[in-house]
Motif scaffolding. Sequence first.
Motif, PDB file in Angstrom:
ATOM      1  N   GLY A 110     -25.575-108.606   1.709  1.00 35.86           N
ATOM      2  CA  GLY A 110     -25.174-107.252   2.079  1.00 35.86           C
ATOM      3  C   GLY A 110     -24.236-106.578   1.095  1.00 35.86           C
ATOM      4  O   GLY A 110     -23.601-105.572   1.419  1.00 35.86           O
ATOM      5  N   VAL A 111     -24.149-107.106  -0.126  1.00 31.43           N
ATOM      6  CA  VAL A 111     -23.274-106.512  -1.136  1.00 31.43           C
ATOM      7  C   VAL A 111     -23.931-105.246  -1.672  1.00 31.43           C
ATOM      8  O   VAL A 111     -25.116-105.219  -1.969  1.00 31.43           O
ATOM      9  CB  VAL A 111     -23.007-107.507  -2.289  1.00 31.43           C
ATOM     10  N   ARG A 112     -23.151-104.191  -1.776  1.00 34.42           N
ATOM     11  CA  ARG A 112     -23.611-102.910  -2.304  1.00 34.42           C
ATOM     12  C   ARG A 112     -22.597-102.421  -3.333  1.00 34.42           C
ATOM     13  O   ARG A 112     -21.449-102.840  -3.321  1.00 34.42           O
ATOM     14  CB  ARG A 112     -23.734-101.857  -1.201  1.00 34.42           C
ATOM     15  N   PRO A 113     -23.005-101.493  -4.195  1.00 37.13           N
ATOM     16  CA  PRO A 113     -22.029-100.940  -5.145  1.00 37.13           C
ATOM     17  C   PRO A 113     -20.873-100.216  -4.454  1.00 37.13           C
ATOM     18  O   PRO A 113     -19.803-100.097  -5.008  1.00 37.13           O
ATOM     19  CB  PRO A 113     -22.858 -99.959  -5.976  1.00 37.13           C
ATOM     20  N   TRP A 114     -21.079 -99.734  -3.246  1.00 36.13           N
ATOM     21  CA  TRP A 114     -20.052 -98.972  -2.534  1.00 36.13           C
ATOM     22  C   TRP A 114     -19.372 -99.779  -1.432  1.00 36.13           C
ATOM     23  O   TRP A 114     -18.511 -99.273  -0.745  1.00 36.13           O
ATOM     24  CB  TRP A 114     -20.672 -97.710  -1.932  1.00 36.13           C
ATOM     25  N   GLY A 115     -19.739-101.032  -1.274  1.00 33.45           N
ATOM     26  CA  GLY A 115     -19.099-101.833  -0.243  1.00 33.45           C
ATOM     27  C   GLY A 115     -19.462-103.292  -0.363  1.00 33.45           C
ATOM     28  O   GLY A 115     -20.408-103.666  -1.061  1.00 33.45           O
ATOM     29  N   ASN A 116     -18.711-104.109   0.364  1.00 37.91           N
ATOM     30  CA  ASN A 116     -18.906-105.544   0.251  1.00 37.91           C
ATOM     31  C   ASN A 116     -18.401-106.217   1.524  1.00 37.91           C
ATOM     32  O   ASN A 116     -17.200-106.213   1.777  1.00 37.91           O
ATOM     33  CB  ASN A 116     -18.145-106.042  -0.985  1.00 37.91           C
ATOM     34  N   PRO A 117     -19.261-106.814   2.312  1.00 37.12           N
ATOM     35  CA  PRO A 117     -18.809-107.488   3.526  1.00 37.12           C
ATOM     36  C   PRO A 117     -18.071-108.807   3.253  1.00 37.12           C
ATOM     37  O   PRO A 117     -17.478-109.371   4.161  1.00 37.12           O
ATOM     38  CB  PRO A 117     -20.116-107.751   4.290  1.00 37.12           C
ATOM     39  N   LEU A 118     -18.061-109.262   2.027  1.00 39.65           N
ATOM     40  CA  LEU A 118     -17.440-110.545   1.690  1.00 39.65           C
ATOM     41  C   LEU A 118     -16.003-110.424   1.196  1.00 39.65           C
ATOM     42  O   LEU A 118     -15.376-111.427   0.880  1.00 39.65           O
ATOM     43  CB  LEU A 118     -18.279-111.255   0.615  1.00 39.65           C
ATOM     44  N   SER A 125     -19.302-102.762  -6.945  1.00 36.53           N
ATOM     45  CA  SER A 125     -19.439-101.743  -7.998  1.00 36.53           C
ATOM     46  C   SER A 125     -19.207-102.334  -9.378  1.00 36.53           C
ATOM     47  O   SER A 125     -19.973-102.059 -10.310  1.00 36.53           O
ATOM     48  CB  SER A 125     -18.485-100.575  -7.746  1.00 36.53           C
ATOM     49  N   THR A 126     -18.190-103.163  -9.528  1.00 36.45           N
ATOM     50  CA  THR A 126     -17.932-103.740 -10.850  1.00 36.45           C
ATOM     51  C   THR A 126     -19.009-104.753 -11.229  1.00 36.45           C
ATOM     52  O   THR A 126     -19.461-104.782 -12.374  1.00 36.45           O
ATOM     53  CB  THR A 126     -16.542-104.404 -10.916  1.00 36.45           C
TER      54      THR A 126
END
Length: 190
Positions: A110-118, A125-126
Amino acid sequence: MWIFLLSDTFVFSCFLIGYMTVRVSTTVPWPNPSEVFALHVGGADVPLLLIALMTLVLISSSGTMAMAVNFAYRRDRVNAAASMLVTATFGELFVAMQGFEWSKLILEEGVRPWGNPLGAAQFGSTFFMITGFHGLHVSIGVIYLFIVAFKLLRGDYEKSGNYQIVEIAGLYWHFVDLVWVFIFALFYLW
């Protein structure tokens, strides 16, 4: 080529320094790379297995590129081209593994450039910006290697006897490998 490589060094340096600054300054915990990048193999999570294979492939490609340059210096266009094709194939394999890594992060974690559940939101993003920019460079290098290898096989450089283009391709490819070493150290080991 040296000016291009120098300018690209500045770009990657800025990206990596920005990444380190963001990572150090965030108050939210950064995800643990051993967990985020683990592969589930044989009922167990193996930390950084895919990343180790990606690194092995890219570092091996540096060896085959060095062989291509050596063959080119000896005016052995067939072996130079063959070594470049092997190098390009390693590059394709690296990009394919990176695509697998990205799909795992996006679809399973579920990692996205605009968010991260972890953990820290900046991780996505980086990570996607820097590894994507590097992957773009590898992809461009693969295309360039295929073009030069086919021109070698066709005998385009035979008349002039100047195989400097192989060395120029080698400089670019070694640069891409060197950048990966820094990305590997900062993203996956830190």
